[in-house]
Scaffold this motif. Structure first.
Motif, mmCIF file in Angstrom:
data_model
loop_
_atom_site.group_PDB
_atom_site.id
_atom_site.type_symbol
_atom_site.label_atom_id
_atom_site.label_comp_id
_atom_site.label_asym_id
_atom_site.label_seq_id
_atom_site.Cartn_x
_atom_site.Cartn_y
_atom_site.Cartn_z
ATOM 1 N N GLU A 171 -36.032 7.656 -48.338
ATOM 2 C CA GLU A 171 -37.365 7.099 -48.594
ATOM 3 C C GLU A 171 -38.014 6.608 -47.304
ATOM 4 O O GLU A 171 -39.234 6.647 -47.166
ATOM 5 C CB GLU A 171 -37.322 5.972 -49.625
ATOM 6 C CG GLU A 171 -36.584 4.737 -49.207
ATOM 7 C CD GLU A 171 -35.101 4.825 -49.492
ATOM 8 O OE1 GLU A 171 -34.612 5.941 -49.814
ATOM 9 O OE2 GLU A 171 -34.425 3.787 -49.382
ATOM 10 N N PHE A 189 -41.510 8.030 -46.040
ATOM 11 C CA PHE A 189 -42.652 7.137 -45.883
ATOM 12 C C PHE A 189 -43.087 6.964 -44.436
ATOM 13 O O PHE A 189 -44.195 6.485 -44.177
ATOM 14 C CB PHE A 189 -42.352 5.756 -46.496
ATOM 15 C CG PHE A 189 -42.791 5.615 -47.919
ATOM 16 C CD1 PHE A 189 -41.860 5.632 -48.949
ATOM 17 C CD2 PHE A 189 -44.137 5.471 -48.237
ATOM 18 C CE1 PHE A 189 -42.275 5.510 -50.277
ATOM 19 C CE2 PHE A 189 -44.564 5.338 -49.561
ATOM 20 C CZ PHE A 189 -43.619 5.364 -50.584
ATOM 21 N N ARG A 200 -47.461 8.591 -47.064
ATOM 22 C CA ARG A 200 -48.178 7.328 -47.250
ATOM 23 C C ARG A 200 -49.570 7.576 -47.841
ATOM 24 O O ARG A 200 -49.979 6.917 -48.806
ATOM 25 C CB ARG A 200 -48.313 6.604 -45.914
ATOM 26 C CG ARG A 200 -47.041 5.993 -45.360
ATOM 27 C CD ARG A 200 -47.290 5.287 -44.027
ATOM 28 N NE ARG A 200 -48.517 4.498 -44.122
ATOM 29 C CZ ARG A 200 -49.668 4.837 -43.567
ATOM 30 N NH1 ARG A 200 -49.788 5.926 -42.827
ATOM 31 N NH2 ARG A 200 -50.736 4.071 -43.728
ATOM 32 N N LEU A 224 -43.679 0.816 -48.176
ATOM 33 C CA LEU A 224 -44.758 1.817 -48.139
ATOM 34 C C LEU A 224 -44.959 2.347 -46.722
ATOM 35 O O LEU A 224 -46.084 2.651 -46.325
ATOM 36 C CB LEU A 224 -46.082 1.205 -48.640
ATOM 37 C CG LEU A 224 -46.106 0.729 -50.092
ATOM 38 C CD1 LEU A 224 -47.445 0.067 -50.402
ATOM 39 C CD2 LEU A 224 -45.875 1.890 -51.066
ATOM 40 N N GLY A 225 -43.886 2.469 -45.974
ATOM 41 C CA GLY A 225 -44.005 3.017 -44.633
ATOM 42 C C GLY A 225 -44.125 1.977 -43.528
ATOM 43 O O GLY A 225 -43.979 2.313 -42.345
ATOM 44 N N GLY A 262 -39.131 2.752 -46.283
ATOM 45 C CA GLY A 262 -39.607 2.852 -47.656
ATOM 46 C C GLY A 262 -38.833 1.872 -48.502
ATOM 47 O O GLY A 262 -37.887 1.231 -48.019
ATOM 48 N N GLY A 267 -37.663 7.948 -53.585
ATOM 49 C CA GLY A 267 -38.212 8.334 -52.286
ATOM 50 C C GLY A 267 -38.152 9.821 -52.000
ATOM 51 O O GLY A 267 -38.055 10.242 -50.863
#
Lengths: 535, 535
Positions: free
Chosen positions: A280, A284, A290, A336-337, A342, B533
């Motif tokens: 993840e 991300f 994103r 969220l990056g 992530g 993810g």
């Protein structure tokens, strides 16, 4: 305990994976959440609230027990809570307060303990134990993957039945309709795959999880009428699968996304670097991911806000706005990056910071209405707050959080100097193996004071961030000799916190006092009890 | 785990309140204990063994769970053990080993937990829970004061029935015969009153508690024949009431008593000074009391040694000497006036030091037979040692002690650098009030390294003793600036110990590993489980 009239009800609203900076009252420039803002204006918004666990299971068990992860022991997801950890229902139900759940708890039945004590896990007796003390008015954990491991859960889930009643067919309507889109050729495009995040979920908005959850919460509150209740209204969104029903999938675009936190020179801390290798995180870290996911994430939050508007209107028109303590929060955040990560398994602000809004309807809270409180508060403060507001006795021998009511009533009292969060990556075999850590030495602990965030690691150097001058946590001062004193101070806080954990929970302070009176040494005893050291 | 054939049985002998220096193999000049010495010659005598709790309840719960007091939470006597703390019986019984008790455990039924879980405390199911996992072959806690609080216990006690069968009449034969003497006019002179310690108990020696306990242990072992067993043989003596049956009341005199440890300049530490005010301390500080009590204390130990001779002879002539692991110890010590204190509620050597002798009958232990081991060992090492010797799996996620078998087999491995003990005086209202401490800030913790004993106190400065140069703990270096570094090192050990406590007990390491394999990120998954993810 406050000397005012108690509230009658408690409404404990929790979203899942909702970052605190994704609400307009917390400063989001584009995501307008007028109803949650309305609650903040009618209560207190806490700008420095922290979860104790970061991932769902540990965080929520802290919320439900009022205790740190090191105390309740649910160190990861799907780890059972010890049966003797008392939960919200255990504290409230004996006082005639119906304590119910609509939504997610992530509760895992403690089958080993039940078996050892000869309690049938399917019995009526086991039910509150399996549901961490809640009456499961509607249990919806919002995760029903296509897998034999989840088939029974899915088939018994109220939401599965609901969707089928509305005409949504298939083996797994939760997935195929509520968490999937439809391709050009009618194929099911899974919401599990983030590339599909921008597509509308197939389910009609009125049948989506968020609306369904709100419907059932309203049903419960209406059913209770004037009888006291505590409702845990626990939305699964904006937790993945990241997919939203129309029109929410399209309300936001790339232009509405906050700039990511991507340090020019990221920390070389080995644990952080290991977590950057998770799938993840790798995903991300890519703009494409994103930019596809975040607008949908925002849409899901917008939908929650709309539904809360509906709920608050209902409370107001049914005489429940003024006799109900309302708490709004999230179990944890989502990177969220940010930081090239992530998910939420790391103790930086985007994951460990949570929104927390408390509305106490009583006149004694008018003094703080509409204000922002910057003091360090923790998820575990919720349960003590409920007890205080309801006029019920505190359980000092067990509860590790503190009531927020004195803060709302502007009663000045010494407050905590640091907030704590814990994460244990023993369960993440790739990270554990990559870092070469033994299975019981995979813990990270956050000690967050007013200005500094200190992260302690088993087996590795700490990390340190100056939140005042570096709120985005870009500069890791954990190895900088100039900050040795700061690190040492926070290590001292960690020690103090460990020494303060409540480890004498099977006997109350009241009982200790009673016994102390009975066994006074050297005083004539009404009953000749154990005579120690008598000549 | 050792690669040798497991033992079949475990004999866990525990005396109550027996100081380690009151055995000839530990150096007592006058109290000859040839049978216990025989065991030491046939096994290993540990010269630096420590209890984790000092008083009966906490110490014993540590023994039975293999966990520190901060973990099992039984911080004082009559505090219930959480039902989910697994005990010796929980670990052994599933493997077909009958795990039984003859004597004292100080177990307190956890009525609150049983009630909450709807388990009838009088049911068969509750029985092992009430008896901390033992089958109560004979439960004899050896304390039946004249009080309504104890009437039921006394009436149901096997020893009460036994005495009546032997013709000893009265409401409380335990007191009136086994723990009282007879005055000139036939009046009952209570053993509770230390002035009577030098008189013979009225009971015939063959009916005294120590003999009765040994009789029943032999009955159990004979009954088991070749079937595997673990017997906790738990003598109440030499715990008070300090009174012994003839001839043991008169075997020793004033000339046999060790010089007391009475510092010329006693520590001014406030907690120590408060404990000096306790009734037993004030009494034992008087020569008259010491000189009356100690010879009887010695006589009670002598009787135990004689009875163990009987028991060991029985084991040898019944083929049990060579298939049984034998552990001999005490739950804690007794100040007997040393440091101007009575009883055991303080973390100095006379109270916190315990005898520990381990005989492993297997050839692989021949290498250490008859030796003395000076390494720091703890009461909580017993249960892991049993599991190891029996060839059963260790429970790393729960047990905080370590197996002593590698030490007996001279397998060199890194050993602990410090031993821990804890005491909580919240229950002692006079001390708590005198010191002005809140009810949750009354703890003292011992961190004892090879050379130094460091005592940490909530709210007070620490104490420090140089055991190498000051084995009698006469000189408290806790406030001496010259020893700041030593104190800091030990404070660091305390922190390390706290961080190492096992707080993830509801899931085994094996299970964590299994799950780690299943949820590997980024790898093709046989079952489509939770897809986190994924793009």
């Amino acid at each position: 305990m406050s000397q005012t009239q108690p509230v009658r009800n408690v409404l404990y609203i929790m979203c899942d994976q909702l970052r605190r900076d994704y609400l307009s009252c917390y400063g989001h420039a584009h995501l307008q959440t007028p109803n949650i803002d309305r609650l903040a204006a009618a209560g207190v918004r806490f700008s420095r609230a922290y979860t104790q666990g970061t991932i769902c299971g540990p965080s929520r068990m802290s919320a439900y027990t009022g205790r740190y992860v090191s105390s309740h022991q649910v160190a990861w997801n799907a780890v059972p809570l010890p049966l003797e950890e008392l939960t919200i229902g255990d504290y409230l139900r004996p006082h005639g307060i119906r304590t119910a759940l609509v939504g997610k708890t992530h509760a895992t039945p403690n089958l080993d303990a039940l078996q050892r004590l000869n309690i049938d896990p399917d019995s009526t007796q086991a039910q509150p134990l399996n549901e961490v003390g809640f009456e499961a008015y509607v249990r919806h954990d919002g995760l029903y993957p296509d897998s034999p491991l989840f088939d029974d859960k899915r088939e018994s889930a109220p939401y599965t039945h609901y969707l089928r009643e509305q005409g949504y067919t298939g083996t797994n309507p939760w997935h195929e309709w509520a968490n999937a889109a439809e391709g050009e050729n009618g194929e099911v495009l899974s919401g599990w795959h983030m590339r599909n995040a921008g597509l509308p979920a197939r389910v009609a908005e009125e049948h989506s999880e968020t609306v369904y959850t709100t419907d059932r919460a309203i049903d419960f509150i209406r059913e209770q009428a004037g009888q006291p209740w505590c409702l845990h209204l626990s939305y699964i969104k904006p937790h993945w699968p990241y997919i939203a029903p129309a029109p929410y999938h399209a309300l936001y675009g790339v232009e509405h996304i906050q700039a990511p936190i991507q340090p020019g020179q990221a920390s070389d801390h080995p644990v952080y670097q290991a977590f950057r290798q998770h799938q993840e995180s790798l995903n991300f870290a890519r703009d494409e991911v994103r930019l596809t996911v975040i607008p949908t994430y925002m849409g899901l939050i917008k939908q929650i806000d709309d539904q809360l508007g509906r709920l608050f209107d209902f409370l107001q028109s049914n005489d429940r706005w003024d006799d109900t303590l309302i708490v709004f929060t999230s179990d944890h955040g989502d990177f969220l990056g940010d930081h090239f990560l992530g998910e939420k398994e790391f103790l930086l602000e985007p994951a460990v910071g949570i929104p927390l809004i408390v509305r106490d309807p009583r006149p004694s809270a008018d003094i703080s209405r509409g204000t922002v409180d910057e003091r360090l508060v923790e998820t575990i403060d919720a349960l003590p707050t409920f007890l205080d507001a309801l006029g019920l006795p505190a359980a000092e021998h067990r509860l590790e959080g503190r009531s927020l009511i004195p803060l709302l009533h502007s009663e000045h009292s010494a407050w905590r100097r640091y907030a704590i969060a814990e994460y244990d990556y023993a369960f993440q075999a790739p990270a554990r193996e990559r870092l070469g850590q033994p299975i019981d030495r995979c813990r990270m602990t956050m000690v967050c004071s007013e200005r500094w965030k200190y992260l302690a690691y088993d087996g590795f150097r700490p990390q340190l961030f100056d939140l005042e001058n570096d709120p985005q946590e870009l500069h890791d001062l954990g190895a900088d000799p100039a900050y040795a004193q700061v690190r040492e101070t926070h290590l001292g806080y960690l020690f103090e916190w460990l020494r303060g954990l409540k480890r004498r929970t099977t006997i109350s302070h009241t009982e200790i006092n009673v016994r102390g009176q009975r066994f006074r040494y050297g005083e004539p005893q009404a009953e000749k009890i154990v005579q120690i050291g008598v000549w």
